[in-house]
Design a protein around this motif. Sequence first.
Motif, short mmCIF file in Angstrom:
data_model
loop_
_atom_site.label_atom_id
_atom_site.label_comp_id
_atom_site.label_asym_id
_atom_site.label_seq_id
_atom_site.Cartn_x
_atom_site.Cartn_y
_atom_site.Cartn_z
N CYS A 23 -4.23 1.71 -48.90
CA CYS A 23 -4.95 0.65 -49.94
C CYS A 23 -4.09 0.63 -51.24
O CYS A 23 -3.95 -0.39 -51.93
CB CYS A 23 -6.32 1.26 -50.08
N SER A 60 -2.26 -2.61 -52.71
CA SER A 60 -2.80 -2.99 -54.25
C SER A 60 -1.64 -3.05 -55.16
O SER A 60 -1.69 -3.42 -56.35
CB SER A 60 -3.95 -2.24 -54.65
N THR A 63 -11.81 -1.95 -55.31
CA THR A 63 -12.56 -2.88 -54.33
C THR A 63 -12.08 -2.73 -52.91
O THR A 63 -12.93 -2.73 -51.87
CB THR A 63 -12.42 -4.25 -54.80
N ARG A 64 -10.80 -2.69 -52.63
CA ARG A 64 -10.29 -2.34 -51.57
C ARG A 64 -10.51 -1.06 -50.64
O ARG A 64 -11.03 -1.05 -49.55
CB ARG A 64 -8.50 -2.60 -51.56
N GLU A 106 -13.50 0.45 -51.19
CA GLU A 106 -14.96 0.35 -51.09
C GLU A 106 -15.02 -0.28 -49.99
O GLU A 106 -15.77 0.00 -48.99
CB GLU A 106 -15.57 0.14 -52.41
N ARG A 107 -14.44 -1.28 -49.73
CA ARG A 107 -14.35 -2.14 -48.58
C ARG A 107 -14.11 -1.60 -47.30
O ARG A 107 -14.35 -1.63 -46.08
CB ARG A 107 -13.63 -3.38 -48.64
N GLY A 108 -12.94 -0.37 -47.35
CA GLY A 108 -12.46 0.37 -46.46
C GLY A 108 -13.56 1.48 -45.94
O GLY A 108 -13.14 2.40 -45.28
N GLY A 109 -14.65 1.67 -46.77
CA GLY A 109 -15.70 2.63 -46.28
C GLY A 109 -15.41 3.81 -47.23
O GLY A 109 -16.32 4.98 -47.13
N ASP A 153 -16.00 6.27 -50.98
CA ASP A 153 -16.80 6.41 -51.91
C ASP A 153 -15.99 6.60 -53.24
O ASP A 153 -15.55 7.60 -53.04
CB ASP A 153 -18.06 7.19 -51.78
#
Length: 406
Positions: free
Chosen positions: A347, A351, A391-392, A394-397, A399
Motif C-alpha cells: 500500500c 501510494s 484510504t488505501r 483501510e480499504r485493504g481491511g 485499522d
Amino acid sequence: MTDAFPTLDDIRTAASRIEGAIVDTPMKRSRLLSERTGADLWLKFENLQHTGAYKERGALNKLLQLTPGQAARGVVTASAGNHAQAVAYHARRLGIPATIVMPEPTPTVKVVQTEGHGARVVLHGQMVDDAFERAYQLEAEEGLAFVHPFDDAAVIAGQGSLALEMLAATPDLDTLVVPIGGGGLISGIALAAKAIRPEIEVVGVEAKLYPSMKNVIEGGNGPIGGDTLAEGIAVKYPGKLTREIIRSHVDRIELVEERDLERAVALLVGIEKTVVEGAGAAGVAAILAQPERYAGRKVATVLCGGNIDTHLLANVLVRELVRCGRIARLRIAAADRPGALAAITACFHASGVNIIEVQHHRIFTALPAKDTVIEVEAEARDAAAIDALVTRLERGGFDVTRAALD
C-alpha cells in the motif's frame, strides 16, 4: 547620557560611534511571506551580525563610552545568551577585560563560545537572576563597570541604530514588529522610529509563556514560566527604564504561541534560507498568526538573532513537516500472520509514500494475542499522499490511526 530616555540625537550619535564595527545587515522584502500574509513584509537580518545577534549594537555603544579608568579595570555582565557573546567579543576587540556571569546550567557550548572571545566566565546560581546578583557583587568588589543587557540608556541608544537603518532602507514603513525580552531592542527602535515618523505603528511581541512586559504595561497577571523556543526573550522581570519607554512609545504588545514560533523558524529556513532562533522569529510568528492585522500594510520585523542549537533546529524542522502532513506516524492493526507486513508495504509503494521506520508491538497492546500493531513513520511529497495511503490501507481491511503532534 543619563538614565533619561535616549533622544534621536543620542541614537544617531550611537550609530556613528559603532559604525564600521557593526554589520549594516540586509533589509529585504520577503516575496513569499508577503504573499502569505497579505502585507508588504520586510525583514532586517540581524542574525548576520558577527556574533549572530543585534546585541552587539548596544553593548559596543556602552563599551565605547567607558572612561579610561573603567576600561582598564574591566566590565561585568550577566547573561546566558547573545548579550554575553556581544560583550565578550567587542571587549576583546577594544582590549577591555570582561567578566560574564552565567547560570550554572548554561549549555557548555555557550560557555565555551563566550570564553573563546577572551572573557572570564563565572558560573553562578540556577537562573539568570542569580547570575545578576553575583555580577553586581563583582561590580562592587572589583570596581568593574556593569553592562546591562537592556536597562541602560547607552545600550538602548545602540539598539536604536537598527531603526535608523531600517527606515533609511525603507522610508515608508507603516508598522514595525519587534520582539520584547527585557525591552532594550524595542525601546531603542520605538524612540528612533517615532521621532522620525510619529505616525508609524510599533508592535511588541512576547512569547505567550513569558508575558512579563505585557503584564506590566497592561496591568495583567498572565502566568510566567515554562520551556519556550524563544529563550532569548524569556524574561521574568523587564527593565524599569524600558517599561516606561514602551508604555509611551509602543502601540501594543502581542503574544505568540509556541507552535507559531516553531512555524516561523521553519518557514524562514525554507523560504528565506536563513537560520533564526525562536526569539528572532517572534515578529514573523506574530504576523503569520494574525495576518488580517497587517494585510495591506508595509511592515518590517527584525530577525534579531540566529543562535539556535542545531539539534533543536532539526527537531523544529521535522515537527513542521509533521504539521504540514508530509511526515506521519501511523498505527496499523493487523493479523499477526505471514504476508500482513507485505500487504501493508505494498500500500505504501502504491501510494508513493516512503517508509522511514517500522516497529512491531505484540505485547503492549489491547488487541487480541493473534494480532499486532505495526507502527510506521513515513514521509510523503504532501499531505494528500498520506491521506490517499490511509484510504488505501483501510480499504485493504486494516485499522489505521494517526499519532498527533499536539
